[in-house]
Design a protein around this motif. Structure first.
Motif, PDB file in Angstrom:
ATOM      1  N   LEU A  26     -38.377 -60.636  -6.520  1.00 61.67           N
ATOM      2  CA  LEU A  26     -38.804 -61.416  -7.676  1.00 61.67           C
ATOM      3  C   LEU A  26     -38.855 -60.477  -8.871  1.00 61.67           C
ATOM      4  N   ASN A  27     -37.876 -60.593  -9.765  1.00 59.57           N
ATOM      5  CA  ASN A  27     -37.822 -59.772 -10.977  1.00 59.57           C
ATOM      6  C   ASN A  27     -38.060 -58.303 -10.638  1.00 59.57           C
ATOM      7  N   ALA A  49     -30.325 -60.114 -12.029  1.00 57.23           N
ATOM      8  CA  ALA A  49     -30.160 -60.923 -10.819  1.00 57.23           C
ATOM      9  C   ALA A  49     -28.684 -61.224 -10.588  1.00 57.23           C
ATOM     10  N   ALA A  50     -27.971 -61.559 -11.663  1.00 56.57           N
ATOM     11  CA  ALA A  50     -26.548 -61.849 -11.537  1.00 56.57           C
ATOM     12  C   ALA A  50     -25.774 -60.619 -11.088  1.00 56.57           C
ATOM     13  N   GLN A  51     -26.180 -59.466 -11.580  1.00 57.79           N
ATOM     14  CA  GLN A  51     -25.515 -58.222 -11.217  1.00 57.79           C
ATOM     15  C   GLN A  51     -25.734 -57.891  -9.739  1.00 57.79           C
ATOM     16  N   THR A  96     -28.552 -64.918  -2.307  1.00 57.91           N
ATOM     17  CA  THR A  96     -28.739 -66.240  -2.907  1.00 57.91           C
ATOM     18  C   THR A  96     -29.633 -66.092  -4.125  1.00 57.91           C
ATOM     19  N   VAL A  97     -29.297 -66.784  -5.191  1.00 56.77           N
ATOM     20  CA  VAL A  97     -30.071 -66.696  -6.430  1.00 56.77           C
ATOM     21  C   VAL A  97     -30.716 -68.034  -6.753  1.00 56.77           C
ATOM     22  N   VAL A  98     -31.985 -68.024  -7.099  1.00 56.37           N
ATOM     23  CA  VAL A  98     -32.681 -69.193  -7.643  1.00 56.37           C
ATOM     24  C   VAL A  98     -33.276 -68.770  -8.982  1.00 56.37           C
ATOM     25  N   ASN A  99     -32.815 -69.398 -10.047  1.00 54.74           N
ATOM     26  CA  ASN A  99     -33.290 -69.070 -11.386  1.00 54.74           C
ATOM     27  C   ASN A  99     -34.442 -69.998 -11.776  1.00 54.74           C
ATOM     28  N   LEU A 100     -35.516 -69.414 -12.273  1.00 58.25           N
ATOM     29  CA  LEU A 100     -36.706 -70.161 -12.659  1.00 58.25           C
ATOM     30  C   LEU A 100     -36.997 -69.946 -14.144  1.00 58.25           C
ATOM     31  N   GLN A 101     -37.499 -70.964 -14.784  1.00 57.13           N
ATOM     32  CA  GLN A 101     -37.908 -70.851 -16.179  1.00 57.13           C
ATOM     33  C   GLN A 101     -39.336 -70.316 -16.219  1.00 57.13           C
ATOM     34  N   ALA A 102     -39.461 -69.042 -15.897  1.00 53.20           N
ATOM     35  CA  ALA A 102     -40.761 -68.372 -15.834  1.00 53.20           C
ATOM     36  C   ALA A 102     -40.584 -66.936 -16.297  1.00 53.20           C
ATOM     37  N   GLY A 103     -41.684 -66.206 -16.387  1.00 55.52           N
ATOM     38  CA  GLY A 103     -41.658 -64.835 -16.855  1.00 55.52           C
ATOM     39  C   GLY A 103     -41.550 -63.820 -15.735  1.00 55.52           C
ATOM     40  N   HIS A 104     -42.174 -62.668 -15.938  1.00 60.31           N
ATOM     41  CA  HIS A 104     -42.014 -61.524 -15.041  1.00 60.31           C
ATOM     42  C   HIS A 104     -42.638 -61.727 -13.668  1.00 60.31           C
ATOM     43  N   CYS A 105     -43.627 -62.585 -13.581  1.00 58.76           N
ATOM     44  CA  CYS A 105     -44.351 -62.784 -12.325  1.00 58.76           C
ATOM     45  C   CYS A 105     -44.288 -64.256 -11.914  1.00 58.76           C
ATOM     46  N   PRO A 106     -43.114 -64.757 -11.523  1.00 59.90           N
ATOM     47  CA  PRO A 106     -42.960 -66.193 -11.248  1.00 59.90           C
ATOM     48  C   PRO A 106     -43.811 -66.683 -10.090  1.00 59.90           C
ATOM     49  N   HIS A 107     -44.128 -65.833  -9.140  1.00 57.05           N
ATOM     50  CA  HIS A 107     -44.927 -66.266  -7.990  1.00 57.05           C
ATOM     51  C   HIS A 107     -46.336 -66.675  -8.393  1.00 57.05           C
ATOM     52  N   ASP A 108     -46.837 -66.140  -9.512  1.00 58.11           N
ATOM     53  CA  ASP A 108     -48.171 -66.505  -9.975  1.00 58.11           C
ATOM     54  C   ASP A 108     -48.104 -67.513 -11.116  1.00 58.11           C
ATOM     55  N   GLU A 109     -47.045 -67.476 -11.896  1.00 57.80           N
ATOM     56  CA  GLU A 109     -46.908 -68.419 -13.004  1.00 57.80           C
ATOM     57  C   GLU A 109     -46.413 -69.779 -12.532  1.00 57.80           C
ATOM     58  N   ALA A 110     -45.493 -69.779 -11.586  1.00 56.36           N
ATOM     59  CA  ALA A 110     -44.929 -71.031 -11.071  1.00 56.36           C
ATOM     60  C   ALA A 110     -44.951 -71.002  -9.538  1.00 56.36           C
ATOM     61  N   LEU A 117     -32.649 -62.851  -0.935  1.00 53.95           N
ATOM     62  CA  LEU A 117     -32.939 -63.947  -1.853  1.00 53.95           C
ATOM     63  C   LEU A 117     -33.463 -63.373  -3.153  1.00 53.95           C
ATOM     64  N   LEU A 118     -32.904 -63.831  -4.269  1.00 49.66           N
ATOM     65  CA  LEU A 118     -33.352 -63.424  -5.599  1.00 49.66           C
ATOM     66  C   LEU A 118     -34.047 -64.612  -6.252  1.00 49.66           C
ATOM     67  N   LEU A 119     -35.363 -64.551  -6.392  1.00 47.88           N
ATOM     68  CA  LEU A 119     -36.141 -65.561  -7.113  1.00 47.88           C
ATOM     69  C   LEU A 119     -36.454 -64.972  -8.478  1.00 47.88           C
ATOM     70  N   TRP A 120     -35.812 -65.488  -9.517  1.00 49.71           N
ATOM     71  CA  TRP A 120     -35.828 -64.779 -10.797  1.00 49.71           C
ATOM     72  C   TRP A 120     -36.389 -65.618 -11.926  1.00 49.71           C
ATOM     73  N   GLY A 121     -37.427 -65.071 -12.576  1.00 47.78           N
ATOM     74  CA  GLY A 121     -37.948 -65.669 -13.796  1.00 47.78           C
ATOM     75  C   GLY A 121     -37.033 -65.302 -14.954  1.00 47.78           C
ATOM     76  N   ASP A 122     -36.232 -66.247 -15.429  1.00 49.03           N
ATOM     77  CA  ASP A 122     -35.227 -65.959 -16.447  1.00 49.03           C
ATOM     78  C   ASP A 122     -35.814 -65.660 -17.822  1.00 49.03           C
ATOM     79  N   LEU A 123     -37.090 -65.976 -18.031  1.00 45.27           N
ATOM     80  CA  LEU A 123     -37.717 -65.748 -19.334  1.00 45.27           C
ATOM     81  C   LEU A 123     -38.484 -64.429 -19.379  1.00 45.27           C
ATOM     82  N   ASP A 124     -38.272 -63.594 -18.386  1.00 41.93           N
ATOM     83  CA  ASP A 124     -38.905 -62.281 -18.318  1.00 41.93           C
ATOM     84  C   ASP A 124     -38.417 -61.422 -19.489  1.00 41.93           C
ATOM     85  N   PRO A 125     -39.321 -60.921 -20.348  1.00 40.80           N
ATOM     86  CA  PRO A 125     -38.878 -60.102 -21.469  1.00 40.80           C
ATOM     87  C   PRO A 125     -38.419 -58.707 -21.068  1.00 40.80           C
ATOM     88  N   TRP A 126     -38.703 -58.295 -19.826  1.00 39.70           N
ATOM     89  CA  TRP A 126     -38.333 -56.955 -19.367  1.00 39.70           C
ATOM     90  C   TRP A 126     -37.121 -56.957 -18.443  1.00 39.70           C
TER      91      TRP A 126
END
Length: 381
Positions: A193-194, A325-327, A336-350, A310-319
């Motif tokens: 995750l990020n 994730a794509a790389q 496998t990639v799952v893109n989320l509209q969340a920040g650096h810590c998607p497990h706690d934000e979403a 598995l890549l669970l990625w907050g796409d709105l992460d400023p860092w």
């Protein structure tokens, strides 16, 4: 608070197994995406963002999260394991195939507050505090990437004692990847995750080791002055990073839904910093570990990986944005990639979305037979 805006934007998957191929594009060999000039400013933010602990004393939080069961906060921690004479904290819940959760820089097992209870309904879940963080001992040792890799590897051998899925956020992501390459027989799959870490730069000139001895002036005068200056500056930054107003400001910059930033979160951040050694650990991490990590790169580790990813990625992460994730996905086929509209810590934000995607992917692992991976079945969440 609604987390509807944090729906997944895309899903890209590929089947087949391999241990990595090709080489990563230019990315630099910096471990935490920081140039030395950025350590001071980003160090505060990284420490605070990742230092999100849980506390059951408050009932605040988002409406969507309110429906989720939350790990009860225990001021004295849960379970403890002695590793190399050091006291290591961990949480253990549920039964079934084991999952091990690894937090990010400065955080603890409590950062998985909304994930542990849900995952424990079907799996044996462990969440461990890395040495120097959370409720684990604030050991005055030399910190580098290998120390946490060795800790997690020994945790799998001594505590879990069974092949596991490793899940890590930020620094914890890099640690899980590193551990998976060192003890592949104990790792069934990994989830990032990020994640921290950088791809190596194939065009960078090789590092030249010099055998020249330091001059007496450098050893006796320059270095002591440099160390004293670093301690003063980082000591101030450590004090500043604990202040509630600063914590709130930084959290709101990386939790894209600001309603996740509440008194519950802000109050709990300072708990581990009360340890007498916390300031010195912070100094060692920021002046030595964060500023000097160049040896281990994602391409080297991915080139040795042999399990599903598995890549669970907050796409709105400023860092750590979605480009990384794509790389990783391009470099490592069995991912496998799952893109989320969340920040650096998607497990706690979403957490609802992360839990759903993670459970579905874990289910796909159970369907695998032999060396043939199950066809990915994740849907955008």
């Amino acid at each position: 608070m609604s987390v509807a805006s944090a729906s997944a934007a895309a899903l890209r998957s590929s089947s087949g197994r391999r241990c990595g191929a090709g080489s990563g594009p230019n990315g630099g060999s910096r471990f935490l995406m920081m140039q030395r000039r950025d350590v001071v400013t980003k160090g505060i933010a990284l420490t605070v963002c990742s230092s999100l602990l849980a506390s059951s004393a408050s009932n605040g939080g988002a409406d969507a999260q309110a429906a989720l069961e939350r790990l009860p906060f225990k001021a004295d921690g849960y379970s403890f394991w002695t590793w190399r004479g050091r006291r290591i904290h961990y949480v253990e819940q549920g039964s079934g195939q084991p999952i091990v959760l690894i937090h990010g820089f400065g955080a603890s097992a409590f950062h998985w507050r909304y994930n542990i209870p849900e995952l424990a309904k079907k799996y044996k879940v462990y969440a461990v505090d890395l040495l120097g963080f959370g409720w684990s001992e604030k050991a005055l040792v030399e910190y580098d990437a290998t120390i946490w890799m060795e800790q997690v590897s020994d945790f799998l051998r001594e505590v879990v004692q069974s092949p596991s899925v490793l899940v890590g956020n930020s620094l914890g992501g890099f640690t899980t990847l590193f551990a998976a390459t060192e003890v592949p027989e104990l790792v069934r799959g990994i989830v990032l995750l990020n994640s921290a870490g950088q791809f190596g730069d194939p065009n960078a000139p090789p590092k030249v080791e010099t055998a020249e001895e330091e001059s007496a002036l450098t050893r006796l005068v320059v270095k002591p002055i440099k160390v004293a200056f670093q301690k003063v500056v980082l000591g101030f930054l450590f004090w500043q990073a604990k202040q509630p107003a600063r914590v709130e400001k930084v959290l709101k910059s990386v939790y894209k839904d600001p309603s996740n930033v509440d008194d519950y979160l802000i109050t709990s951040i300072t708990a581990p910093t009360a340890d007498p050694n916390a300031g010195e650990v912070y100094y060692r991490l920021m002046s030595r570990f964060v500023a000097n990590q160049t040896q281990y790169t994602l391409d080297k580790l991915l080139g040795k990986l042999s399990c599903p990813l598995l890549l669970l990625w907050g796409d709105l992460d400023p860092w750590v944005g979605p480009a990384k994730a794509a790389q990783i996905h391009k470099f490592y086929a069995n991912s496998t990639v799952v893109n989320l509209q969340a920040g650096h810590c998607p497990h706690d934000e979403a957490p609802e979305q992360v839990n759903a995607a993670l459970l579905q992917w874990l289910g796909s692992l159970e369907e695998e037979t032999g060396d043939k991976p199950a066809e990915p079945s994740l849907q955008a969440v």
